[in-house]
Scaffold this motif. Structure first.
Motif, PDB file in Angstrom:
ATOM      1  N   PRO A  73       0.814  -1.232   0.000  1.00 38.30           N
ATOM      2  CA  PRO A  73       0.000   0.000   0.000  1.00 38.30           C
ATOM      3  C   PRO A  73       0.837   1.266   0.000  1.00 38.30           C
ATOM      4  CG  PRO A  73      -0.148  -1.135   2.118  1.00 38.30           C
ATOM      5  CD  PRO A  73       0.533  -2.062   1.194  1.00 38.30           C
ATOM      6  N   ALA A  74       2.015   1.229   0.638  1.00 45.11           N
ATOM      7  CA  ALA A  74       2.867   2.424   0.651  1.00 45.11           C
ATOM      8  C   ALA A  74       3.325   2.782  -0.764  1.00 45.11           C
ATOM      9  CB  ALA A  74       4.065   2.197   1.556  1.00 45.11           C
ATOM     10  N   LEU A  75       3.693   1.789  -1.556  1.00 42.59           N
ATOM     11  CA  LEU A  75       4.126   2.046  -2.927  1.00 42.59           C
ATOM     12  C   LEU A  75       2.959   2.465  -3.813  1.00 42.59           C
ATOM     13  CD1 LEU A  75       6.670  -0.878  -3.269  1.00 42.59           C
ATOM     14  CD2 LEU A  75       7.198   1.570  -3.450  1.00 42.59           C
ATOM     15  N   HIS A  76       1.766   1.968  -3.526  1.00 51.52           N
ATOM     16  CA  HIS A  76       0.584   2.440  -4.266  1.00 51.52           C
ATOM     17  C   HIS A  76       0.321   3.922  -3.972  1.00 51.52           C
ATOM     18  CE1 HIS A  76      -0.292  -1.725  -5.303  1.00 51.52           C
ATOM     19  NE2 HIS A  76      -1.303  -1.310  -6.046  1.00 51.52           N
ATOM     20  N   ILE A  77       0.470   4.301  -2.724  1.00 54.09           N
ATOM     21  CA  ILE A  77       0.275   5.718  -2.366  1.00 54.09           C
ATOM     22  C   ILE A  77       1.353   6.582  -3.019  1.00 54.09           C
ATOM     23  CG2 ILE A  77       0.305   7.356  -0.437  1.00 54.09           C
ATOM     24  CD1 ILE A  77      -0.899   5.115   1.289  1.00 54.09           C
ATOM     25  N   LEU A  78       2.592   6.087  -3.046  1.00 54.41           N
ATOM     26  CA  LEU A  78       3.673   6.838  -3.682  1.00 54.41           C
ATOM     27  C   LEU A  78       3.436   7.012  -5.172  1.00 54.41           C
ATOM     28  CD1 LEU A  78       6.518   8.112  -3.373  1.00 54.41           C
ATOM     29  CD2 LEU A  78       7.455   5.842  -3.899  1.00 54.41           C
ATOM     30  N   ALA A  79       2.887   5.989  -5.809  1.00 59.53           N
ATOM     31  CA  ALA A  79       2.667   6.056  -7.258  1.00 59.53           C
ATOM     32  C   ALA A  79       1.412   6.816  -7.649  1.00 59.53           C
ATOM     33  CB  ALA A  79       2.587   4.641  -7.824  1.00 59.53           C
ATOM     34  N   ALA A  80       0.530   7.109  -6.692  1.00 58.35           N
ATOM     35  CA  ALA A  80      -0.764   7.735  -7.006  1.00 58.35           C
ATOM     36  C   ALA A  80      -0.583   9.147  -7.549  1.00 58.35           C
ATOM     37  CB  ALA A  80      -1.633   7.766  -5.752  1.00 58.35           C
ATOM     38  N   PRO A  81      -1.274   9.484  -8.643  1.00 56.16           N
ATOM     39  CA  PRO A  81      -1.206  10.856  -9.175  1.00 56.16           C
ATOM     40  C   PRO A  81      -1.814  11.878  -8.224  1.00 56.16           C
ATOM     41  CG  PRO A  81      -2.051   9.319 -10.828  1.00 56.16           C
ATOM     42  CD  PRO A  81      -2.050   8.596  -9.519  1.00 56.16           C
ATOM     43  N   SER A  82      -2.805  11.464  -7.422  1.00 54.38           N
ATOM     44  CA  SER A  82      -3.462  12.377  -6.479  1.00 54.38           C
ATOM     45  C   SER A  82      -3.975  11.578  -5.284  1.00 54.38           C
ATOM     46  CB  SER A  82      -4.631  13.098  -7.160  1.00 54.38           C
ATOM     47  OG  SER A  82      -5.638  12.169  -7.525  1.00 54.38           O
ATOM     48  N   TYR A  83      -4.339  12.296  -4.210  1.00 55.86           N
ATOM     49  CA  TYR A  83      -4.896  11.629  -3.038  1.00 55.86           C
ATOM     50  C   TYR A  83      -6.213  10.933  -3.365  1.00 55.86           C
ATOM     51  CZ  TYR A  83      -1.435  14.154  -0.278  1.00 55.86           C
ATOM     52  OH  TYR A  83      -0.264  14.625   0.244  1.00 55.86           O
ATOM     53  N   LYS A  84      -6.982  11.503  -4.250  1.00 57.41           N
ATOM     54  CA  LYS A  84      -8.249  10.904  -4.647  1.00 57.41           C
ATOM     55  C   LYS A  84      -8.022   9.552  -5.311  1.00 57.41           C
ATOM     56  CE  LYS A  84     -12.416  11.781  -7.376  1.00 57.41           C
ATOM     57  NZ  LYS A  84     -13.111  12.746  -8.287  1.00 57.41           N
ATOM     58  N   ASP A  85      -7.025   9.487  -6.194  1.00 61.38           N
ATOM     59  CA  ASP A  85      -6.706   8.217  -6.851  1.00 61.38           C
ATOM     60  C   ASP A  85      -6.203   7.184  -5.848  1.00 61.38           C
ATOM     61  OD1 ASP A  85      -7.345   9.036  -9.482  1.00 61.38           O
ATOM     62  OD2 ASP A  85      -5.449  10.124  -9.607  1.00 61.38           O
ATOM     63  N   ALA A  86      -5.464   7.639  -4.851  1.00 55.17           N
ATOM     64  CA  ALA A  86      -4.928   6.712  -3.848  1.00 55.17           C
ATOM     65  C   ALA A  86      -6.034   6.058  -3.028  1.00 55.17           C
ATOM     66  CB  ALA A  86      -3.967   7.449  -2.929  1.00 55.17           C
ATOM     67  N   CYS A  87      -7.172   6.736  -2.911  1.00 54.58           N
ATOM     68  CA  CYS A  87      -8.291   6.204  -2.113  1.00 54.58           C
ATOM     69  C   CYS A  87      -9.382   5.575  -2.961  1.00 54.58           C
ATOM     70  CB  CYS A  87      -8.893   7.324  -1.263  1.00 54.58           C
ATOM     71  SG  CYS A  87      -7.738   8.056  -0.088  1.00 54.58           S
ATOM     72  N   SER A  88      -9.101   5.298  -4.221  1.00 52.30           N
ATOM     73  CA  SER A  88     -10.127   4.769  -5.121  1.00 52.30           C
ATOM     74  C   SER A  88     -10.305   3.263  -4.951  1.00 52.30           C
ATOM     75  CB  SER A  88      -9.743   5.069  -6.572  1.00 52.30           C
ATOM     76  OG  SER A  88      -8.563   4.372  -6.919  1.00 52.30           O
ATOM     77  N   THR A  89     -11.421   2.767  -5.515  1.00 55.76           N
ATOM     78  CA  THR A  89     -11.692   1.334  -5.470  1.00 55.76           C
ATOM     79  C   THR A  89     -10.668   0.542  -6.276  1.00 55.76           C
ATOM     80  OG1 THR A  89     -14.057   1.810  -5.293  1.00 55.76           O
ATOM     81  CG2 THR A  89     -13.432  -0.431  -5.911  1.00 55.76           C
ATOM     82  N   ALA A  90     -10.228   1.107  -7.403  1.00 50.96           N
ATOM     83  CA  ALA A  90      -9.230   0.427  -8.240  1.00 50.96           C
ATOM     84  C   ALA A  90      -7.928   0.219  -7.471  1.00 50.96           C
ATOM     85  CB  ALA A  90      -8.979   1.229  -9.509  1.00 50.96           C
ATOM     86  N   THR A  91      -7.553   1.196  -6.652  1.00 55.65           N
ATOM     87  CA  THR A  91      -6.335   1.067  -5.851  1.00 55.65           C
ATOM     88  C   THR A  91      -6.486  -0.031  -4.803  1.00 55.65           C
ATOM     89  OG1 THR A  91      -5.852   3.422  -6.156  1.00 55.65           O
ATOM     90  CG2 THR A  91      -4.743   2.298  -4.332  1.00 55.65           C
ATOM     91  N   ALA A  92      -7.648  -0.087  -4.158  1.00 57.06           N
ATOM     92  CA  ALA A  92      -7.891  -1.119  -3.149  1.00 57.06           C
ATOM     93  C   ALA A  92      -7.836  -2.514  -3.763  1.00 57.06           C
ATOM     94  CB  ALA A  92      -9.245  -0.885  -2.486  1.00 57.06           C
ATOM     95  N   ILE A  93      -8.431  -2.667  -4.957  1.00 59.87           N
ATOM     96  CA  ILE A  93      -8.415  -3.974  -5.628  1.00 59.87           C
ATOM     97  C   ILE A  93      -6.984  -4.358  -6.005  1.00 59.87           C
ATOM     98  CG2 ILE A  93      -9.136  -5.205  -7.714  1.00 59.87           C
ATOM     99  CD1 ILE A  93     -11.737  -3.562  -7.611  1.00 59.87           C
ATOM    100  N   SER A  94      -6.230  -3.378  -6.514  1.00 61.26           N
ATOM    101  CA  SER A  94      -4.845  -3.640  -6.900  1.00 61.26           C
ATOM    102  C   SER A  94      -4.008  -4.065  -5.700  1.00 61.26           C
ATOM    103  CB  SER A  94      -4.249  -2.378  -7.543  1.00 61.26           C
ATOM    104  OG  SER A  94      -2.881  -2.567  -7.858  1.00 61.26           O
TER     105      SER A  94
END
Length: 277
Positions: A73-94
């Motif tokens: 999850p830390a690397l997903h947050i680092l790679a996120a273009p925005s905070y909104k993208d980091a909290c999306s359903t697609a991010t959780a599934i990934s």
């Protein structure tokens, strides 16, 4: 007329019999207590008391398991273009799809390391499950084999969620982890190669792999590759470089001689076949 006193032996006989009887009772109780303690401390009793889930948890080396679980999850947050993208359903599934095969691969690597280092662990880490006798080598082999198969199968199972980055992380860490512990290669016999193995896994393989997985699955970067992320994304390059340096420190602590430790133990950890105790 003088009265005759009874012999001293006749006076002390009841007392001595009483004392002797009490001593025998005490000795019997002491023997029973010692037997109970010996039984409770015996390996058989200890094995009966430790449940399999507890043994399995210890076998996973929880500190490595927790570190891997936090890295994804830390690397997903680092790679996120925005905070909104980091909290999306697609991010959780990934994150969830990458989590299980990664933890299984972590179990395979740490378990294989324990299987091949039983004699060393009996000296350095006697509380580990195999060294302590809580887990048999046969059961440990079954656990790591199943973990490896399931991990690699999950990485290849889904055409979209099983991204190139995820498979690089799984296959790369699996191959290097095998080469690190298993003969005939057994990189841990050679301090420089062992340190390089740790740097490669902690730096490029895990960080760049999961970063590329996040970009590909969660943030719409179609077929984003590990090399592409390292070349074009500064955040990916910096995080991989940072943890590569961190891996160098780990490799130095694991396989080079720290002055505060006995030289025989450090030598044995990197050269178990040549160590003599």
């Amino acid at each position: 007329m003088r009265m005759r006193m009874p012999p001293s032996t006749t006076l002390t006989q009841p007392f001595s019999r009483s004392v002797t009887g009490k001593c025998r009772q005490f000795q019997c109780r002491q023997t029973a207590v010692l037997k109970a303690v010996d039984i409770s401390l015996s390996p058989e009793a200890a094995q009966e008391k430790v449940s399999f889930p507890v043994v399995l948890w210890r076998f996973t080396r929880p500190h490595t398991l927790i570190g891997s679980a936090l890295a994804i999850p830390a690397l997903h947050i680092l790679a996120a273009p925005s905070y909104k993208d980091a909290c999306s359903t697609a991010t959780a599934i990934s994150i969830l799809y990458a989590m299980l095969p990664s933890l299984l691969m972590n179990l395979y690597i740490t378990g294989l390391n324990q299987i091949t280092d039983v004699e060393i662990d009996k000296i350095n880490k006697p509380k580990l499950p195999i060294a302590a006798g809580d887990l048999s080598p046969k059961s440990a082999n079954i656990i790591v084999t199943i973990s490896l198969i399931l991990s690699l199968a999950m990485g290849l199972a889904h055409p979209t969620l099983g991204s190139q980055g995820l498979n690089v992380a799984l296959w790369g860490s699996g191959i290097l982890g095998t080469m690190y512990s298993l003969e005939p290669v057994r990189l841990k016999k050679f301090p420089l190669l062992a340190a390089f193995c740790i740097v490669a896994v902690r730096g490029a393989v895990i960080n760049a792999g999961f970063y590329a997985h996040a970009m590909s699955v969660a943030y719409g970067g179609v077929q984003t590759t590990v090399l592409g992320c390292l070349k074009s994304d500064m955040r990916c390059l910096l995080s991989s470089s940072f943890f590569a340096i961190f891996g160098i420190v780990i490799g130095k602590l694991v396989c080079f001689h720290p002055p505060c430790l006995p030289s025989r133990l450090v030598f044995a950890s990197c050269n178990p076949e040549r160590a003599k105790f």
